[in-house]
Design an enzyme around this catalytic site. Structure first.
Site, PDB file in Angstrom:
ATOM      1  N   SER A 198       0.806  -1.228   0.000  1.00  0.00           N
ATOM      2  CA  SER A 198       0.000   0.000   0.000  1.00  0.00           C
ATOM      3  C   SER A 198       0.842   1.283   0.000  1.00  0.00           C
ATOM      4  O   SER A 198       0.482   2.233  -0.707  1.00  0.00           O
ATOM      5  CB  SER A 198      -0.964   0.007   1.186  1.00  0.00           C
ATOM      6  OG  SER A 198      -1.920  -1.005   0.997  1.00  0.00           O
TER       7      SER A 198
ATOM      8  N   GLY B 207      -4.614 -11.401  -7.537  1.00  0.00           N
ATOM      9  CA  GLY B 207      -5.256 -10.395  -6.687  1.00  0.00           C
ATOM     10  C   GLY B 207      -4.684  -8.995  -6.787  1.00  0.00           C
ATOM     11  O   GLY B 207      -5.129  -8.101  -6.052  1.00  0.00           O
TER      12      GLY B 207
ATOM     13  N   GLY C  81     -13.316 -20.400   0.554  1.00  0.00           N
ATOM     14  CA  GLY C  81     -12.850 -19.811   1.804  1.00  0.00           C
ATOM     15  C   GLY C  81     -13.961 -19.056   2.505  1.00  0.00           C
ATOM     16  O   GLY C  81     -14.943 -18.642   1.874  1.00  0.00           O
TER      17      GLY C  81
ATOM     18  N   ASP D 254     -12.575  -2.909  -0.082  1.00  0.00           N
ATOM     19  CA  ASP D 254     -12.237  -4.228  -0.659  1.00  0.00           C
ATOM     20  C   ASP D 254     -13.331  -4.682  -1.629  1.00  0.00           C
ATOM     21  O   ASP D 254     -13.049  -5.229  -2.695  1.00  0.00           O
ATOM     22  CB  ASP D 254     -12.086  -5.279   0.449  1.00  0.00           C
ATOM     23  CG  ASP D 254     -10.878  -5.014   1.328  1.00  0.00           C
ATOM     24  OD1 ASP D 254      -9.845  -4.559   0.785  1.00  0.00           O
ATOM     25  OD2 ASP D 254     -10.948  -5.243   2.546  1.00  0.00           O
TER      26      ASP D 254
ATOM     27  N   LYS E   3      -9.423  -4.619  11.344  1.00  0.00           N
ATOM     28  CA  LYS E   3     -10.517  -4.121  10.503  1.00  0.00           C
ATOM     29  C   LYS E   3     -11.867  -4.094  11.236  1.00  0.00           C
ATOM     30  O   LYS E   3     -12.750  -3.331  10.875  1.00  0.00           O
ATOM     31  CB  LYS E   3     -10.642  -4.978   9.243  1.00  0.00           C
ATOM     32  CG  LYS E   3      -9.542  -4.732   8.219  1.00  0.00           C
ATOM     33  CD  LYS E   3      -9.809  -5.545   6.967  1.00  0.00           C
ATOM     34  CE  LYS E   3      -8.758  -5.305   5.915  1.00  0.00           C
ATOM     35  NZ  LYS E   3      -9.110  -5.926   4.626  1.00  0.00           N
TER      36      LYS E   3
ATOM     37  N   THR F 204     -13.844 -25.774   6.747  1.00  0.00           N
ATOM     38  CA  THR F 204     -14.705 -25.844   7.934  1.00  0.00           C
ATOM     39  C   THR F 204     -16.075 -25.295   7.542  1.00  0.00           C
ATOM     40  O   THR F 204     -16.247 -24.086   7.404  1.00  0.00           O
ATOM     41  CB  THR F 204     -14.104 -24.978   9.065  1.00  0.00           C
ATOM     42  OG1 THR F 204     -12.697 -25.264   9.155  1.00  0.00           O
ATOM     43  CG2 THR F 204     -14.772 -25.235  10.390  1.00  0.00           C
TER      44      THR F 204
ATOM     45  N   ASN G 231     -15.760 -24.337   1.907  1.00  0.00           N
ATOM     46  CA  ASN G 231     -14.719 -24.096   2.917  1.00  0.00           C
ATOM     47  C   ASN G 231     -14.397 -25.387   3.650  1.00  0.00           C
ATOM     48  O   ASN G 231     -15.252 -26.243   3.833  1.00  0.00           O
ATOM     49  CB  ASN G 231     -15.191 -23.035   3.921  1.00  0.00           C
ATOM     50  CG  ASN G 231     -14.049 -22.472   4.729  1.00  0.00           C
ATOM     51  OD1 ASN G 231     -12.996 -22.163   4.170  1.00  0.00           O
ATOM     52  ND2 ASN G 231     -14.234 -22.326   6.028  1.00  0.00           N
TER      53      ASN G 231
END
Ligand code: ATR
Length: 295
Positions: free
Chosen positions: A24, A257, A134, A110, A74, A160, A158
Site C-alpha cells: 500500500s 489479486g 474460503g 475491498d 478491521k 470448515t 470451505n
C-alpha cells in the site's frame, strides 16, 4: 512531478500488524505523485489492540485526514467511528477511515475494489453462478461483491463448513433472493456445480498457494476446474498461483489479486481526496507495483 516533503505535506497511512511487507505505501505514494498531490503515506505497525485507540485519536490530533486499516484491526477499529458506510456495515469490516468535521467515517473498499477489477477484466457477475472458496476475513468482501453484483447463486466452499454457514448467515438477510449454499471440501460439490453447468466464476479467498507454499491448491481434484470459466485468486505472490494454473489449464480465464488490491487502494485514495481515478492512471501504478514485487 514529485513534491519534496515540506511543512504542508499531508500524512496518510496504514495501521495494522504486521505491515512491513505491505504494498500500500508504494501504491498510495505513486498515486499521489502521479496526481501531483503533496501527500505521503506511511505504514504504522500497531503492535496490539490496546494501542489502536491511541493511534486512531493520535492521528486525528496530528491532522491526519485518513488512513487504511488492515489485519488484525478491521473490525476493532469500528468502535472509534462516528459513521460507518452501509457496505462496510454489511461486511462487518472497515479498511478506510476519513476524518469528516466531527469524527472518523469508516468505509470498506475491498468490495468495490473487487467489483472494479471484475468490470475492468470484462467479467459480468450478474446472473452467474459464483463459487466462493474460503470463509475467512477476505471472504466477507468477496461474498458481498458477488451478492451486490447480482450473482444468481453463491456456493461457499470451505474446509470448515460451520464458518461458511456463519458467513452465509451474516449476508443472507440483506440479499434474501440470492441462494447461498455451503459445502465442505469433502462434500460432492462437483456434482452440485455440474447440475448448473460449466460457467462458474470462482473467487479464491484462502491463503493456500501463497508464497512460499506455491504448490498449494485450495481445491483438489481436476473436475472442479472443468466447471470454472473465470477464476480470481486473492493472492498476488506468486503472480500465477497453482489455482490460476489449474483454471487456465482447464480453459478458464485466471486473474491474480493485484488488480483487486490496486482498485481497493484507488477507492481509498478517491475517498480521501474526493477525486476519480481513471483506468489509465490505474495501469501506470499497476505496472510499478508489478516491477516492485518482482525485485
Ligand atoms: P482469517 O482470514 O479469518 O484470518 P485464515 O485462518 O487466514 O482466516 O483463513 C482464511 C481461509 O483460508 C479460511 O476459509 C480457511 O479455512 P478454515 O475456515 O477451514 O480454517 C482457509 N484455509 C487456510 N488454510 C487452509 C488450508 N491449509 N486448507 C484449506 N483451507 C485453508
Amino acid at each position: 512531478m514529485s513534491f519534496e516533503i515540506n511543512a504542508r505535506t499531508q500524512l496518510l497511512g496504514l495501521l495494522g500488524h504486521p505491515v512491513a511487507h505491505s504494498v500500500s505505501p508504494y501504491l498510495q505514494n505513486h498515486l499521489a505523485e502521479i496526481c501531483g498531490l503533496n501527500q505521503r503515506y506511511l505504514a504504522f505497525d500497531i503492535a496490539d489492540e490496546e494501542s489502536l485507540e491511541d493511534a486512531v485519536w493520535g492521528a486525528h490530533a496530528m491532522g491526519v485526514r485518513g488512513f487504511n486499516v488492515t489485519v488484525p484491526y478491521k473490525k476493532a477499529v469500528m468502535e472509534y467511528l462516528e459513521e460507518i458506510d452501509p457496505v462496510a456495515e454489511k461486511i462487518g469490516a472497515v479498511n478506510t477511515l476519513k476524518w469528516e468535521e466531527t469524527g472518523w467515517h469508516g468505509f470498506n473498499t475491498d468490495m468495490p475494489g473487487l467489483l472494479r477489477a471484475l468490470s475492468y477484466d470484462g467479467v459480468e457477475i450478474k446472473g452467474k453462478n459464483v463459487v466462493l472458496i474460503g470463509a475467512g476475513g477476505a471472504a466477507n468482501a468477496a461474498l458481498c461483491a458477488a451478492l451486490e453484483g447480482g450473482a444468481a447463486q453463491v456456493l461457499v466452499l470451505n474446509r470448515t463448513v460451520a464458518k461458511a454457514e456463519a458467513l452465509a448467515e451474516q449476508f443472507g438477510g440483506a440479499y434474501p433472493f440470492v441462494p447461498i449454499r455451503c459445502m465442505s471440501m469433502t462434500d460432492d460439490f462437483v456434482s452440485y456445480m455440474a447440475s448448473y453447468g460449466k460457467e462458474w466464476i470462482a473467487l479464491q479467498t484462502t491463503s493456500v498457494g501463497m508464497h512460499p507454499d506455491v504448490n498449494g491448491l485450495p481445491v483438489k481434484g481436476e473436475e472442479f476446474y472443468d466447471h470454472i470459466s473465470v477464476g480470481y485468486d486473492i493472492i498476488f505472490n506468486p503472480e500465477e498461483t497453482a489455482f490460476m494454473k489449474q483454471v487456465a489449464a482447464h480453459g478458464g480465464r485466471a486473474f491474480n489479486g493485484l488488480r483487486m488490491l490496486l482498485f481497493q487502494g484507488i477507492r481509498s485514495y478517491e475517498i480521501w481526496n474526493d477525486v476519480s481515478i481513471g483506468d489509465d492512471i490505474a495501469e501506470t501504478v499497476l505496472k510499478g507495483m508489478q516491477e516492485a514485487l518482482r525485485k
